[in-house]
Design a protein around this motif. Structure first.
Motif, mmCIF file in Angstrom:
data_model
loop_
_atom_site.group_PDB
_atom_site.id
_atom_site.type_symbol
_atom_site.label_atom_id
_atom_site.label_comp_id
_atom_site.label_asym_id
_atom_site.label_seq_id
_atom_site.Cartn_x
_atom_site.Cartn_y
_atom_site.Cartn_z
ATOM 1 N N THR A 149 -14.699 -70.865 -38.425
ATOM 2 C CA THR A 149 -13.768 -70.789 -36.950
ATOM 3 C C THR A 149 -14.519 -70.258 -36.238
ATOM 4 N N PRO A 150 -14.007 -70.779 -34.534
ATOM 5 C CA PRO A 150 -15.111 -70.062 -33.478
ATOM 6 C C PRO A 150 -15.319 -68.446 -33.757
ATOM 7 N N ALA A 197 -25.925 -79.320 -31.596
ATOM 8 C CA ALA A 197 -26.259 -80.811 -31.476
ATOM 9 C C ALA A 197 -25.437 -81.650 -32.174
ATOM 10 N N MET A 198 -25.448 -81.453 -33.302
ATOM 11 C CA MET A 198 -24.691 -82.523 -34.323
ATOM 12 C C MET A 198 -23.293 -82.547 -33.946
ATOM 13 N N ALA A 199 -22.978 -81.495 -33.368
ATOM 14 C CA ALA A 199 -21.319 -81.478 -32.924
ATOM 15 C C ALA A 199 -21.429 -82.361 -31.697
ATOM 16 N N MET A 235 -20.904 -69.248 -24.016
ATOM 17 C CA MET A 235 -21.161 -70.448 -24.770
ATOM 18 C C MET A 235 -20.238 -71.542 -23.916
ATOM 19 N N GLY A 236 -19.043 -71.303 -23.641
ATOM 20 C CA GLY A 236 -18.303 -72.241 -22.862
ATOM 21 C C GLY A 236 -18.986 -72.614 -21.615
ATOM 22 N N ILE A 237 -19.310 -71.696 -20.867
ATOM 23 C CA ILE A 237 -20.108 -72.077 -19.516
ATOM 24 C C ILE A 237 -21.207 -73.020 -19.713
ATOM 25 N N LEU A 276 -16.122 -76.559 -27.005
ATOM 26 C CA LEU A 276 -15.648 -77.563 -27.796
ATOM 27 C C LEU A 276 -16.473 -77.834 -29.216
ATOM 28 N N THR A 277 -17.565 -77.549 -28.910
ATOM 29 C CA THR A 277 -18.661 -77.679 -30.298
ATOM 30 C C THR A 277 -18.501 -76.765 -31.212
ATOM 31 N N LEU A 278 -17.843 -75.620 -30.831
ATOM 32 C CA LEU A 278 -17.529 -74.546 -32.077
ATOM 33 C C LEU A 278 -16.575 -74.644 -33.031
#
Length: 302
Positions: free
Chosen positions: A3-4, A138-140, A178-180, A228-230
């Protein structure tokens, strides 16, 4: 699936003892490779320009890589990332068609100088962490959009995460950082730089600068939308599969897409013993993006 919240825990709680021996060796090899490529890149016009810019427009007291002049921590990250990227010989990650270390290392270098109490072991640990965060982000990201964007987009998120760890930010601040970084990370269209070879490169320096800035903003209470990538399944084996061990090292300082034709030509020369004067023409068959690398007569490192 991790999870995040589990990712934030991983960032904060990872220790040197958690790293397998192979991962420790690989982190040292990546550091050595990036340093060598950066030393070569420092001789390019691109690097001279970006270091001049960082010294004059992003002033501070922290020495830049391969330059005695000072800059801010963001300036150190920007200049170092673009210097390593200038030579195009640094390591890379095939599933993302991009590069993690060239942005992670200079950001970490600037942060370690600013904080002043980062041990060599912690430095290598954070370098390893940066690779894991960058490659999974990157993959996400690449799975979420059809366009091929530069490495700076996902490097920014990784740098924000490792910067948050080094700066002692709490879980909420780390999530905001990380969101920023995800929001502002440079999702530049990579093929534009291939169609028009210039100094823009792979966005590594801009991503490093963005990630550092995001963490510093979050430390002051600046908020960002959740990354979102997390929230994808690309994190499911975090801590079990170490993606730093899946990096490739280039034999030649040129785009990975051009490595095979170079190897083929050199193999032919070795087997048949001819020199350049015996060659009248070359016909190379490759995929579209690779062919686009050869659209102009070479006159600069770009």
């Amino acid at each position: 699936m991790t999870t995040p919240e589990g990712i934030l825990d991983f960032i904060a709680e990872l220790t040197w003892d958690d790293l397998p021996t192979q991962v420790r060796r690989q982190s040292k090899l990546c550091l050595l490779d990036l340093t060598g490529v950066g030393a070569g890149g420092a001789g390019t016009k691109l690097s001279r320009i970006i270091r001049d810019y960082s010294a004059l427009d992003m002033g501070g007291a922290l020495p830049m890589m391969f330059d005695g002049r000072g800059a801010s921590v963001s300036g150190v990250a920007l200049a170092g990332g673009m210097t390593i990227d200038a030579l195009d010989g640094h390591d890379g990650f095939n599933p993302a068609k991009g590069h993690a270390g060239c942005g992670v290392l200079p950001a970490l270098y600037g942060l370690a100088q600013e904080l002043g109490d980062v041990s060599g072991q912690e430095f290598l640990l954070c370098l390893t962490l940066g690779y894991e965060l960058a490659c999974r982000t990157a993959m996400a990201q690449h799975a979420s959009v059809p366009d091929y964007h530069t490495s700076g987009a996902w490097v920014a998120v990784a740098v924000a995460g490792l910067a948050a760890r080094l700066m002692g930010l709490d879980r909420a601040q780390t999530a905001h950082a990380m969101g920023i970084a995800e929001y502002h990370g440079p999702r530049s269209q990579m093929m534009r730089c291939i169609y028009h070879p210039t100094m823009l490169k792979d966005g590594a320096g801009w991503g490093a600068m963005c990630g550092v800035s995001a963490a510093r903003l979050a430390a002051r209470g600046f908020t960002g939308a959740p990354a979102l990538t997390l929230s994808t399944d690309h994190w499911r084996d975090l801590g079990d599969t170490w993606l730093i061990c899946q990096q490739y090292f280039k034999p030649y300082p040129v785009c990975r897409w051009a490595q095979a034709p170079i190897a083929a030509v050199l193999d032919l020369q070795k087997r048949h013993g001819f020199d350049s004067r015996a060659i009248t023409a070359l016909h190379i068959v490759s995929f579209h993006e690779s062919v686009r690398l050869g659209t102009k007569q070479v006159t600069t490192t770009e």
